[in-house]
Structure formats: structure tokens, C-alpha cells
Write a protein that holds these residues in place. Structure first.
Motif, PDB file in Angstrom:
ATOM      1  N   GLY A   1      -5.132 -14.087  -5.672  1.00  0.00           N
ATOM      2  CA  GLY A   1      -4.059 -14.021  -6.652  1.00  0.00           C
ATOM      3  C   GLY A   1      -4.604 -14.019  -8.067  1.00  0.00           C
ATOM      4  N   ARG A   2      -3.744 -13.632  -9.005  1.00  0.00           N
ATOM      5  CA  ARG A   2      -4.172 -13.535 -10.397  1.00  0.00           C
ATOM      6  C   ARG A   2      -3.516 -14.647 -11.217  1.00  0.00           C
ATOM      7  N   PRO A   3      -4.268 -15.271 -12.143  1.00  0.00           N
ATOM      8  CA  PRO A   3      -3.676 -16.312 -12.994  1.00  0.00           C
ATOM      9  C   PRO A   3      -2.641 -15.703 -13.933  1.00  0.00           C
ATOM     10  N   VAL A   4      -1.578 -16.437 -14.185  1.00  0.00           N
ATOM     11  CA  VAL A   4      -0.544 -15.955 -15.102  1.00  0.00           C
ATOM     12  C   VAL A   4      -0.384 -16.952 -16.239  1.00  0.00           C
ATOM     13  N   GLY A   5      -0.121 -16.418 -17.416  1.00  0.00           N
ATOM     14  CA  GLY A   5       0.217 -17.245 -18.559  1.00  0.00           C
ATOM     15  C   GLY A   5       1.721 -17.366 -18.643  1.00  0.00           C
ATOM     16  N   PHE A   6       2.198 -18.507 -19.087  1.00  0.00           N
ATOM     17  CA  PHE A   6       3.649 -18.697 -19.112  1.00  0.00           C
ATOM     18  C   PHE A   6       4.033 -19.666 -20.218  1.00  0.00           C
ATOM     19  N   SER A   7       5.282 -19.600 -20.614  1.00  0.00           N
ATOM     20  CA  SER A   7       5.876 -20.592 -21.504  1.00  0.00           C
ATOM     21  C   SER A   7       7.336 -20.747 -21.130  1.00  0.00           C
ATOM     22  N   VAL A   8       7.762 -21.993 -21.023  1.00  0.00           N
ATOM     23  CA  VAL A   8       9.161 -22.328 -20.744  1.00  0.00           C
ATOM     24  C   VAL A   8       9.609 -23.321 -21.814  1.00  0.00           C
ATOM     25  N   ILE A   9      10.691 -23.019 -22.517  1.00  0.00           N
ATOM     26  CA  ILE A   9      11.223 -23.910 -23.552  1.00  0.00           C
ATOM     27  C   ILE A   9      12.700 -24.134 -23.272  1.00  0.00           C
ATOM     28  N   THR A  10      13.127 -25.393 -23.274  1.00  0.00           N
ATOM     29  CA  THR A  10      14.548 -25.696 -23.138  1.00  0.00           C
ATOM     30  C   THR A  10      15.003 -26.496 -24.358  1.00  0.00           C
ATOM     31  N   ASN A  11      16.151 -26.141 -24.890  1.00  0.00           N
ATOM     32  CA  ASN A  11      16.772 -26.847 -26.019  1.00  0.00           C
ATOM     33  C   ASN A  11      18.204 -27.191 -25.662  1.00  0.00           C
ATOM     34  N   GLY A  12      18.608 -28.421 -25.949  1.00  0.00           N
ATOM     35  CA  GLY A  12      20.004 -28.794 -25.785  1.00  0.00           C
ATOM     36  C   GLY A  12      20.345 -29.487 -24.489  1.00  0.00           C
ATOM     37  N   LEU A  13      19.345 -29.793 -23.654  1.00  0.00           N
ATOM     38  CA  LEU A  13      19.635 -30.486 -22.401  1.00  0.00           C
ATOM     39  C   LEU A  13      19.875 -31.969 -22.679  1.00  0.00           C
ATOM     40  N   ARG A  14      20.930 -32.513 -22.119  1.00  0.00           N
ATOM     41  CA  ARG A  14      21.220 -33.924 -22.315  1.00  0.00           C
ATOM     42  C   ARG A  14      20.313 -34.814 -21.498  1.00  0.00           C
ATOM     43  N   ASN A  15      19.892 -34.309 -20.358  1.00  0.00           N
ATOM     44  CA  ASN A  15      19.042 -35.090 -19.452  1.00  0.00           C
ATOM     45  C   ASN A  15      17.595 -34.622 -19.612  1.00  0.00           C
ATOM     46  N   GLN A  16      16.739 -35.488 -20.175  1.00  0.00           N
ATOM     47  CA  GLN A  16      15.348 -35.123 -20.397  1.00  0.00           C
ATOM     48  C   GLN A  16      14.639 -34.819 -19.079  1.00  0.00           C
ATOM     49  N   TRP A  17      15.031 -35.513 -18.031  1.00  0.00           N
ATOM     50  CA  TRP A  17      14.418 -35.277 -16.731  1.00  0.00           C
ATOM     51  C   TRP A  17      14.619 -33.833 -16.294  1.00  0.00           C
ATOM     52  N   ALA A  18      15.789 -33.271 -16.601  1.00  0.00           N
ATOM     53  CA  ALA A  18      16.088 -31.896 -16.172  1.00  0.00           C
ATOM     54  C   ALA A  18      15.134 -30.903 -16.814  1.00  0.00           C
ATOM     55  N   GLY A  19      14.773 -31.138 -18.106  1.00  0.00           N
ATOM     56  CA  GLY A  19      13.833 -30.239 -18.766  1.00  0.00           C
ATOM     57  C   GLY A  19      12.486 -30.236 -18.074  1.00  0.00           C
ATOM     58  N   ASP A  20      11.965 -31.427 -17.778  1.00  0.00           N
ATOM     59  CA  ASP A  20      10.689 -31.505 -17.066  1.00  0.00           C
ATOM     60  C   ASP A  20      10.790 -30.877 -15.681  1.00  0.00           C
ATOM     61  N   GLN A  21      11.902 -31.120 -15.021  1.00  0.00           N
ATOM     62  CA  GLN A  21      12.033 -30.650 -13.650  1.00  0.00           C
ATOM     63  C   GLN A  21      12.094 -29.130 -13.566  1.00  0.00           C
ATOM     64  N   VAL A  22      12.828 -28.512 -14.473  1.00  0.00           N
ATOM     65  CA  VAL A  22      12.917 -27.052 -14.433  1.00  0.00           C
ATOM     66  C   VAL A  22      11.559 -26.434 -14.736  1.00  0.00           C
TER      67      VAL A  22
ATOM     68  N   ARG B   1      14.183 -17.868 -30.792  1.00  0.00           N
ATOM     69  CA  ARG B   1      13.459 -18.965 -31.431  1.00  0.00           C
ATOM     70  C   ARG B   1      14.046 -20.306 -30.994  1.00  0.00           C
ATOM     71  N   TYR B   2      13.145 -21.183 -30.539  1.00  0.00           N
ATOM     72  CA  TYR B   2      13.544 -22.516 -30.079  1.00  0.00           C
ATOM     73  C   TYR B   2      12.709 -23.576 -30.809  1.00  0.00           C
ATOM     74  N   VAL B   3      13.214 -24.806 -30.783  1.00  0.00           N
ATOM     75  CA  VAL B   3      12.402 -25.947 -31.204  1.00  0.00           C
ATOM     76  C   VAL B   3      11.359 -26.178 -30.108  1.00  0.00           C
ATOM     77  N   PRO B   4      10.061 -26.110 -30.414  1.00  0.00           N
ATOM     78  CA  PRO B   4       9.046 -26.199 -29.351  1.00  0.00           C
ATOM     79  C   PRO B   4       8.582 -27.610 -29.037  1.00  0.00           C
ATOM     80  N   ALA B   5       9.006 -28.617 -29.833  1.00  0.00           N
ATOM     81  CA  ALA B   5       8.465 -29.983 -29.717  1.00  0.00           C
ATOM     82  C   ALA B   5       6.940 -29.908 -29.815  1.00  0.00           C
ATOM     83  N   SER B   6       6.227 -30.618 -28.952  1.00  0.00           N
ATOM     84  CA  SER B   6       4.762 -30.638 -29.073  1.00  0.00           C
ATOM     85  C   SER B   6       4.106 -29.345 -28.619  1.00  0.00           C
TER      86      SER B   6
END
Length: 467
Positions: free
Chosen positions: A430-451, A57-62
Motif C-alpha cells: 500500500g501507499r502512504p497517504v497524507g491527510f488533514s481533518v478539521i472539525t469546528n463547532g462540535l459540542r462534544n470534544q470526544w466526537a472530534g477526536d473520534q471522527v 477555512r477553519y480554526v485549526p487549533a494546534s
């Protein structure tokens, strides 16, 4: 769950190993282990393809807005429209006079703007209405009132957040603009039409940096300061309406006056001894729900999401609408997807609260639920941001490979980032894939978007050739 999940039989083992190498390669390069949750699955079969902390379980933000959007479409339907009714005691006279009050009954519509009220006013004028002898009575009782909670109001004012209301207008933000005008002092364009008593202290200049500033006084008074340039553009300031229903009423009275419909009375809230009239004078309807949720999916409007969160609770479980009832509906929806109530926590509908807790698997399940329904799929996909094209993804993933191929909901708070949606492969077949990526605790907001960008990009470039 690792990359050796049960996608075998649809995808080759070598394709799954390639997916694992690509995604985990990005994760390791950013040094992420416990701070990231990932879930990827085949949208056509629902088979999981890869996971890392998928059930944590993570904080999902928006990302929290995704289940709100899904629950609205699921329970109310893509064609549902909010109604705002104008009721009267008797029909207008032959001269177009309404001899009593007009009662405006809200339903929590999150989408009413100045253009909607202008249309209402033009319609009444075209119908022949010339004057309203009574008050504009504002019935926002479909929502539990928030403005009586002084601590909540102080918090909303401090953070410049709007207040939820059964009658909402312009996202419940008062809009004041300084306009160059033709005199020696700038004019004021007031979208509240006297909801606030304004003192004009702006100055007109030929050059210098323009600005506008509104300073609140006691009650509903404010001073407008600023510097406006002759021949320049208007400057706009917005701030929280502390009594949203009255803001709505003043704006409606102002729009009616612009169309030649005068009002003898004042805008006022519905009182306990008021009786609601039976005769419908006019009904304003919102756009279909499939379009209303675009404010959430593409632009992540927090007030609209909370408004829908409240309204959904009231419509599903009976009014008045409250945050508790909204939470109950989202819990019901997620349990219906196969999750236990103990596996998540719902604190609000916008994702601003850090008490929300969702997993990557849950958000991917929401994506799959709507994608799997042919009658909802197009509406759902059109409500999300498109990589490099629009919404919150307009400036992300605009390379030639990823442009337009990632359709997703973003989420962002300090130290929190999420991206959940659909990746369409660049290679034919190719086949479409559903995905979700959540990051919590990163100090650099740019890194979250980049990953997130890099993982989504790998999904687009992954051939994933099916057997």
C-alpha cells in the motif's frame, strides 16, 4: 472536490470509490457536513484522492503548529541550533576571577531547562572560574519585550500562560516544590533561586492528602502553602514568570553557586548605556532544530511554538522578533506552497487564537512538502506524535491495526479539533497517504477526536492498490 479527483492512473476507480465510501461513511454517521473539512492525497505523487470542504477555512487549533514547524525546518534547516552566549570584557584571572560583569545574550532558544543551566555552570567551574565580580547582565533584546504590555501580562497571569522572551528558561514558568526534608517543616526547592522571595507556610504530616499552593504577593513575593507527607514525594507548583530574563539570570546565578562559582553582583536587564563585551567566555547551543520542534509535534507545547514563531520572524526579517514578523514568515511559507494570502489568516504560532484560519488542503500540503524531501522526511516524521505510542496520540488509535501507523499533529480547543499527518497502510504494497481533518463547532470534544480516529483508521485499512 469529491472522491473522483485525479488520483485515477495511480489508483483504480474501484479503490477510489472504496475510499469515498469509507471516509464519507464516517462523516455521515457523525452527522457532519459544514462542520468538517477533509483532504486526503497520495504522498508519493501529490495527487488528491478525496476532499470535503477541503478549501474551506477553519480554526485549526494546534494544527497551526504544523506550518510553524515546517517553516523553521524550511528556512533555518534541521541542523540549526540556537546560541546563548556569555560575554566578558577580559579573560578571567589566574585565580579564575572574572573582574567585571558577564553579559548573557539570548537568541530566543525555546529549549533551555535546568539541565542546560547545570551543564553551563559545571562547564564554567571545570574551566576554572571561581568568582564573578560584576553583575549578570541579561540581554534579551532579540525579542520585542512583552512584559511592558501590562494588559498582556495580566492576561497571561489570568490564564497561567508564559511570556515570550529572548532569554527563556523552563518554559518561563517558575517552578516551586515542597520537599519533605528532615526537620519539622517541609523544605522548598526553588528553581528560580530567589527570583521570588518566598515565605514558607507549608506543614509536614504523616498522612492526609498532600498539596502545594503558591499565593503571589506584591512585587516578586509569594507565600507557599501546602501539606507535604513525611517520606513522601515532593509536590510541585508552577506559575508565570513576569520578567523572564531576570528569572533566567537568578537561575543561572543559583546554578553557578551550586558549582562553587560565586557572583558578587546581581542579575539585571541590559540597559541602553551598557556596552556589549566582545570576548566570548562560553556558548551554549540548543539541540538541532529537528529535535527542538518535537516539543511542538509530539507534545504541542504552546510556549515553545510561540517562541519559535517569534524567533523565526526575527531571524528571517531582522530583529527585534515580533508576532507580526513571525506571521509574515508563515505567510511567506504558505504562499510558497501555492496558496494565496487571502486564503488564510495567521494570528499566532501556537493555535490558541481563534482568529487563525487554515484549510484542510493547506495542512495536508505542509505534510506533503516535508515528506517529499528525502533529507527532511525522517526528521519531520520523528517530530510528530505516533498513534498509540507517544505524544498527544499515545492514548489514541492503539488498536492492533492502527498502532504506530498514524503519524500526525493533533489540535484541540473547545469546539475545535484537528488531525493532520501521514497514514501508513496495514497491507503490504500500500501507499502512504497524507491527510488533514478539521472539525469546528462540535459540542462534544470526544466526537472530534473520534471522527478523526475513525477516518485515520479507515486510511490505514484502505488497500488502495495502485495500478
Amino acid at each position: 472536490m469529491g472522491a473522483s479527483a485525479s488520483g485515477a492512473g495511480v489508483f483504480t476507480d474501484s479503490a477510489l470509490r472504496d475510499l469515498s465510501r469509507r471516509v464519507h461513511g464516517v462523516r455521515r454517521r457523525f452527522g457532519l457536513n459544514n462542520a468538517i473539512g477533509i483532504h486526503i492525497e497520495d504522498l508519493l505523487t501529490g495527487e488528491p484522492l478525496l476532499g470535503h470542504n477541503a478549501d474551506r477555512r477553519y480554526v485549526p487549533a494546534s494544527g497551526m503548529k504544523l506550518p510553524v514547524m515546517a517553516a523553521c525546518i524550511h528556512y533555518l534547516g534541521p541542523s540549526f541550533r540556537f546560541a546563548t552566549d556569555l560575554l566578558v570584557d577580559a579573560p578571567p584571572t589566574d585565580a579564575g576571577v572574572i573582574e567585571g560583569p558577564v553579559t548573557v545574550v539570548g537568541s530566543g532558544d525555546p529549549s533551555i531547562t535546568r539541565h542546560d543551566l547545570e551543564f553551563v555552570a559545571r562547564s564554567l567551574a571545570a574551566y576554572g572560574i571561581t568568582r564573578i565580580e560584576g553583575d549578570l547582565i541579561l540581554d534579551d533584546s532579540c525579542f520585542e519585550p512583552q512584559e511592558t504590555d501590562r494588559e498582556l501580562v495580566r492576561r497571561r497571569l489570568r490564564f497561567r500562560e508564559p511570556i515570550q522572551s529572548g532569554l527563556g528558561y523552563m518554559w518561563n514558568r517558575v517552578e516551586i516544590a515542597g520537599v519533605p526534608g528532615n526537620g519539622n517543616r517541609p523544605d522548598i526547592r526553588d528553581e528560580g533561586y530567589g527570583y521570588y522571595q518566598l515565605r514558607n507556610r507549608m506543614v509536614l504530616r504523616n498522612s492526609a492528602r498532600p498539596y502545594i499552593l503558591v499565593r503571589r504577593g506584591r512585587g516578586r513575593t509569594a507565600t507557599v502553602e501546602g501539606r507535604i507527607l513525611r517520606g513522601g514525594a515532593e509536590r510541585v507548583a508552577r506559575f508565570t514568570a513576569t520578567e523572564p530574563a531576570l528569572y533566567f539570570g537568578h537561575a543561572l546565578r543559583g546554578k553557578l553557586a551550586e558549582q562553587g562559582v560565586t557572583t558578587a553582583g546581581e542579575p539585571r536587564r541590559l540597559q541602553p548605556d551598557d556596552t556589549r563585551p566582545e570576548l566570548l567566555l562560553y556558548r551554549h547551543q540548543s539541540a538541532p532544530m529537528s529535535q527542538v520542534v518535537e516539543a511542538l509535534g509530539k507534545y504541542s507545547n504552546n510556549w515553545s511554538s510561540e517562541q519559535l514563531f517569534f524567533a523565526l520572524g526575527g531571524l528571517r526579517w531582522g530583529g527585534p522578533a515580533t508576532a507580526e514578523r513571525g506571521s509574515r514568515v508563515i505567510e511567506e511559507y504558505l504562499v510558497g506552497l501555492g496558496f494565496r494570502a487571502s486564503e488564510f489568516r495567521i494570528a499566532d504560532g501556537s493555535g490558541l487564537s481563534r482568529d487563525n484560519r487554515l484549510s484542510a488542503r493547506m495542512l495536508a500540503a505542509v505534510v506533503r512538502d516535508l515528506y517529499a524531501q528525502p533529507d527532511l522526511r525522517d526528521d519531520f516524521l520523528c517530530s510528530l506524535a505516533v498513534s498509540g505510542v507517544d505524544g498527544t496520540l499515545a492514548r489514541r488509535m492503539w488498536g492492533s491495526t492502527t498502532l504506530g501507523r498514524v503519524i500526525a499533529k493533533t489540535g484541540s480547543l473547545s469546539g475545535v479539533s484537528s488531525l493532520s499527518g501521514v497514514a501508513f497502510p496495514a497491507e503490504p504494497g500500500g501507499r502512504p497517504v497524507g491527510f488533514s481533518v478539521i472539525t469546528n463547532g462540535l459540542r462534544n470534544q470526544w466526537a472530534g477526536d473520534q471522527v478523526e480516529n475513525e477516518i485515520a483508521g479507515q486510511l490505514v485499512r484502505w488497500s488502495g492498490a495502485a495500478t
